[in-house]
Write a protein that holds these residues in place. Structure first.
Motif: not given
Ligand SMILES: Cc1cc2nc3c(=O)[nH]c(=O)nc-3n(C[C@H](O)[C@H](O)[C@H](O)COP(=O)(O)OP(=O)(O)OC[C@H]3O[C@@H](n4cnc5c(N)ncnc54)[C@H](O)[C@@H]3O)c2cc1C
Length: 460
Positions: A160-181
């Motif tokens: 009824k309520y969907g999966v994780t992606t349906d609740y993700v509005l934003g992410l902070r991600v550390v990329l493979a070169d170490g930058r955080a976006v």
């Protein structure tokens, strides 16, 4: 680029660059970080484990890995069922378990969660504000939000309520070169740029390290009414499933087969019907009157499909006991032998064919396949059980595992509905995606991780 194990002086430099106790290398400490819940005996041994306490620690570790060409295996709580967090020899395991802060904004109805926060801890924090974070893997008490995002975890109320992606509005991600976006954020509508937030959800640690998630919350769930029905055959149970999904939208629609029922009954002794070939657990969380109507309709559908017994309750403790029985299936089956866990899913009209095919495969291969399913999503967990001390039994189990993947593909299904490809399902990925889509996946991976240091051998 060829990845390699780091030289001892490089490891020493990383240990020194982080606060005491954050990076560990001794065999006893490292052992705990070698495998996820698949308990794969083939898992490698990391050169170093970093238990990050901040985004800066994650960046330091990733920059170091990029400089030395070392593989990075991100790790949440290690409850994964596809080997995605299994170490490779000489890698850096990057554990997020210590980053557990959570903040709730009740006005926007969002949570800001660090990746190591357990799903259950987020649910509790939201409940303090009368709010609810719906995604509910059966493992919700032992899995992390970072792992949920990385696998796009599902669960029992997805129907009824969907999966994780349906609740993700934003992410902070550390990329493979170490930058955080920062991707997305606490904006309920935002369509600027490519939808990169969603690209990272389900990427299994192969594109970046999730260090913060901005998650949508909804008002607390109403107390559900629960129905439990026993069936004389798997075919009658799956026919009831399709009857239900064709007429209403329950908040839970789960299936357990006889092997699972008996394993749970052996463990919990709660009086489940051991003779039933299948059991459905169905919930409605509509307002009381509507829920009663829905449960009555489900009763009728189950009886028409041949159910031998139908019970319903709106007592919360009784309801929870049946849901807990369903959640206990994997731990209960783990007590009966080694498991090869599948996660195949098909379009709903093919559910009966899949289930019948799995029964036939078990017979042909002379092996036990227990079946647990998020039936309302067409997502099944056939669990091939074998004795690891018996090489012949293991060979038959592996043959059955392959046959289940093949039948799911033949029925237009997927090789994984919610656990991820990890390392265990990789041999079947190309057959599912096809060469063009696989190549597209690899181009995206190469654009974001040109050195290929992030979780090599897992996911895509
Ligand atoms: C009894 C039991 C029942 C389960 N039931 C369900 C269910 O109903 N539904 C379901 O979907 N799953 C279920 N699972 C599987 C598992 O709990 C989920 O896949 C969960 O999302 C994994 O979270 P984790 O924190 O344990 O991740 P881990 O196992 O540590 O890692 C999983 C993957 O995510 C990556 N990863 C982890 N954290 C990060 C991060 N911060 N950044 C980038 N990558 C990261 C890892 O590299 C790995 O590829 C169940 C597991 C068990 C043991």
């Amino acid at each position: 680029m060829d990845l390699r194990a780091p030289a001892p002086d490089a490891v020493a430099a990383l240990v020194a660059a982080l606060p005491p106790g954050v990076a560990v290398t001794d065999a006893v400490a490292v052992e705990k970080y070698r495998r996820d819940r698949t308990e794969d005996p083939g898992a490698g041994t990391p050169a170093v484990v970093v238990r990050a306490e901040s985004v800066e620690h994650v960046q330091t570790a990733v920059r170091w890995a990029a400089e030395h060409g070392v593989a990075v295996v991100p790790r949440g709580a290690g409850s994964g069922l596809s080997g995605g967090a299994n170490a490779v020899d000489g890698c850096l395991v990057l554990s997020l378990e210590r980053m557990r802060a959570v903040e709730i904004d009740p006005v926007t109805r969002v949570a800001y969660a660090e990746p190591g926060l357990l799903n259950a801890e987020l649910k509790r924090a939201a409940a303090e504000h009368g709010l609810w974070y719906p995604p509910d893997p059966s493992s919700f008490e032992i899995c992390s939000i970072g792992g949920n995002v990385a696998t796009n975890a599902g669960g029992l109320c997805c129907v009824k309520y969907g999966v994780t992606t349906d609740y993700v509005l934003g992410l902070r991600v550390v990329l493979a070169d170490g930058r955080a976006v920062d991707l997305g954020g606490p904006r309920l509508k935002d369509v600027a740029g490519l939808p990169l937030t969603r690209l990272f959800v389900g990427s299994e640690g192969t594109l970046g390290i999730v260090v913060r998630a901005v998650l949508r919350l909804v008002p607390a769930q109403r107390r559900p009414a629960t129905l439990v029905a026993s069936f004389p055959s798997l075919a009658s149970a799956t026919s009831a499933v399709l009857g239900i999904t064709g007429r209403l939208r329950p908040s839970m629609l789960e299936l357990m087969d006889r092997t699972s029922i008996n394993a749970v009954e052996d463990m919990l002794r709660m009086g489940l019907d051991r003779s039933a070939a299948a059991m459905l657990v169905v919930q409605s969380d509509e307002p009381a009157g509507t829920a009663a109507e829905e449960i009555s309709l489900v009763t009728q559908i189950c009886e028409e499909a041949g159910a031998t017994e139908v019970l319903s309750t709106d007592d919360p403790d009784e309801s929870e006991a049946f849901v807990a029985a369903r959640r206990a299936c994997i731990p209960a089956l783990e007590r009966t032998g080694r498991l090869l866990l599948e996660d195949v899913g098909v379009p709903l009209p093919r559910l009966g064919d899949l289930v019948a095919g799995i029964e036939a495969i078990a017979e042909q291969h002379g092996t036990t396949i227990a079946l647990v399913a998020h039936a309302g999503d067409g997502n099944t967990h056939p669990l091939v059980v074998f004795d690891p001390a018996d090489a012949d039994a293991e060979a038959r189990a592996r043959g059955a595992y392959d046959a289940v993947m093949r039948i799911a593909l033949d029925l237009g299904g997927t090789i994984t509905g919610e656990h991820g490809v990890g390392r265990l399902k990789r041999p079947w990925l190309e057959d599912y995606l096809g060469p063009d889509v696989l190549e597209l996946n690899r181009r995206v991976k190469a654009a974001l991780d040109p050195q290929g240091i992030l979780n090599p051998g897992a996911g895509i």
